[in-house]
Design an enzyme around this catalytic site. Structure first.
Site, mmCIF file in Angstrom:
data_model
loop_
_atom_site.group_PDB
_atom_site.id
_atom_site.type_symbol
_atom_site.label_atom_id
_atom_site.label_comp_id
_atom_site.label_asym_id
_atom_site.label_seq_id
_atom_site.Cartn_x
_atom_site.Cartn_y
_atom_site.Cartn_z
ATOM 1 N N SER A 1 0.829 -1.211 0.000
ATOM 2 C CA SER A 1 0.000 0.000 0.000
ATOM 3 C C SER A 1 0.863 1.260 0.000
ATOM 4 O O SER A 1 0.583 2.204 -0.745
ATOM 5 C CB SER A 1 -0.946 0.013 1.204
ATOM 6 N N HIS B 1 -4.796 4.204 7.701
ATOM 7 C CA HIS B 1 -4.611 4.434 6.261
ATOM 8 C C HIS B 1 -4.988 5.874 5.895
ATOM 9 O O HIS B 1 -4.275 6.540 5.147
ATOM 10 C CB HIS B 1 -5.445 3.453 5.425
ATOM 11 N N GLU C 1 -15.517 5.129 -1.180
ATOM 12 C CA GLU C 1 -15.658 3.803 -0.588
ATOM 13 C C GLU C 1 -16.496 2.945 -1.535
ATOM 14 O O GLU C 1 -17.618 3.308 -1.878
ATOM 15 C CB GLU C 1 -16.285 3.904 0.793
#
Length: 172
Positions: free
Chosen positions: A18, A52, A64
Site C-alpha cells: 500500500s 490508512h 468507498e
C-alpha cells in the site's frame, strides 16, 4: 489496456504494497483519488482504516466501494485525477460473502480499466503462497483471487511484487 499507467502491486500482509502504491500514485500528480474496498466490521478494522486515512494527505479524495468497484473507477476517472484502488482481495472477499462471483465481475473491471482516462494503481494481497486452506469457502476465495490476479496481470502494463518492503518488478 490503456496506454496510461496501469500498476498492479501484489504482496503479502505488511509487505509494503500500500505504501509503495501510494507513493507511485502521488508521483503521478495531485489531487488524486483513493478507492477503498474495506468495510469496518469491528474496532480493529476501524483502527486500520483510520491509520490508512492518516497516512494519506489532504490531496486525496476518498471513494468507498466495497462492491461496485468498476463504477467507482469510472466515476473517479471522470474527475481526471490518478486513482489508487486498495485492495482487490477485500473486494473479492466482499463479493464472495455477498454470494457474487469475482470472476463474473472481472470483465467489467477490465473494461473500465481499459477505458479509464487517468493512471490507475491497484493493490492486492497474494494469497496463493501458503498451504491449501482447510475449508471450501477459503479455497474458493484463494482460487478466485488467483484467477483475478492472473487476468489482471496479463492486462496491465506493470506488475510489482512487494517482499519485506522491497519492490520486485515482475512486469513492465
Amino acid at each position: 489496456m490503456s496506454l496510461l499507467p496501469r500498476l498492479f502491486v501484489l504482496g503479502g500482509a505488511r509487505s509494503g504494497k500500500s505504501a509503495y502504491a501510494q507513493a507511485r500514485v502521488e508521483a503521478w500528480g495531485s489531487p488524486r483519488t483513493y478507492i477503498a474496498t474495506a468495510q469496518a466490521f469491528d474496532a480493529e478494522m476501524d483502527t486500520r482504516i483510520a491509520q490508512h486515512r492518516a497516512e494519506r494527505g489532504p490531496d486525496w479524495r476518498l471513494i468507498e466501494a466495497p462492491m461496485d468497484l468498476p463504477r467507482a473507477i469510472a466515476a473517479a476517472g471522470a474527475d481526471g485525477h490518478p486513482i489508487l484502488v486498495d485492495c482487490l482481495t477485500l473486494w473479492a472477499s466482499n463479493l464472495i460473502l455477498a454470494e457474487h462471483s469475482p470472476e463474473e465481475e472481472l470483465p467489467s473491471l477490465l473494461a473500465v480499466l481499459a477505458a479509464c482516462p487517468v493512471p490507475v494503481a491497484l493493490v492486492s494481497n497474494e494469497v496463493g503462497l501458503g498451504i491449501v486452506p482447510d475449508n471450501a469457502l477459503a479455497r474458493r476465495f484463494r482460487d478466485a483471487v488467483g484467477r483475478l490476479h492472473q487476468r489482471l496481470a496479463a492486462e496491465v502494463g506493470e506488475v510489482v511484487f512487494m517482499v519485506a518492503g522491497l519492490p520486485m518488478r515482475v512486469k513492465g
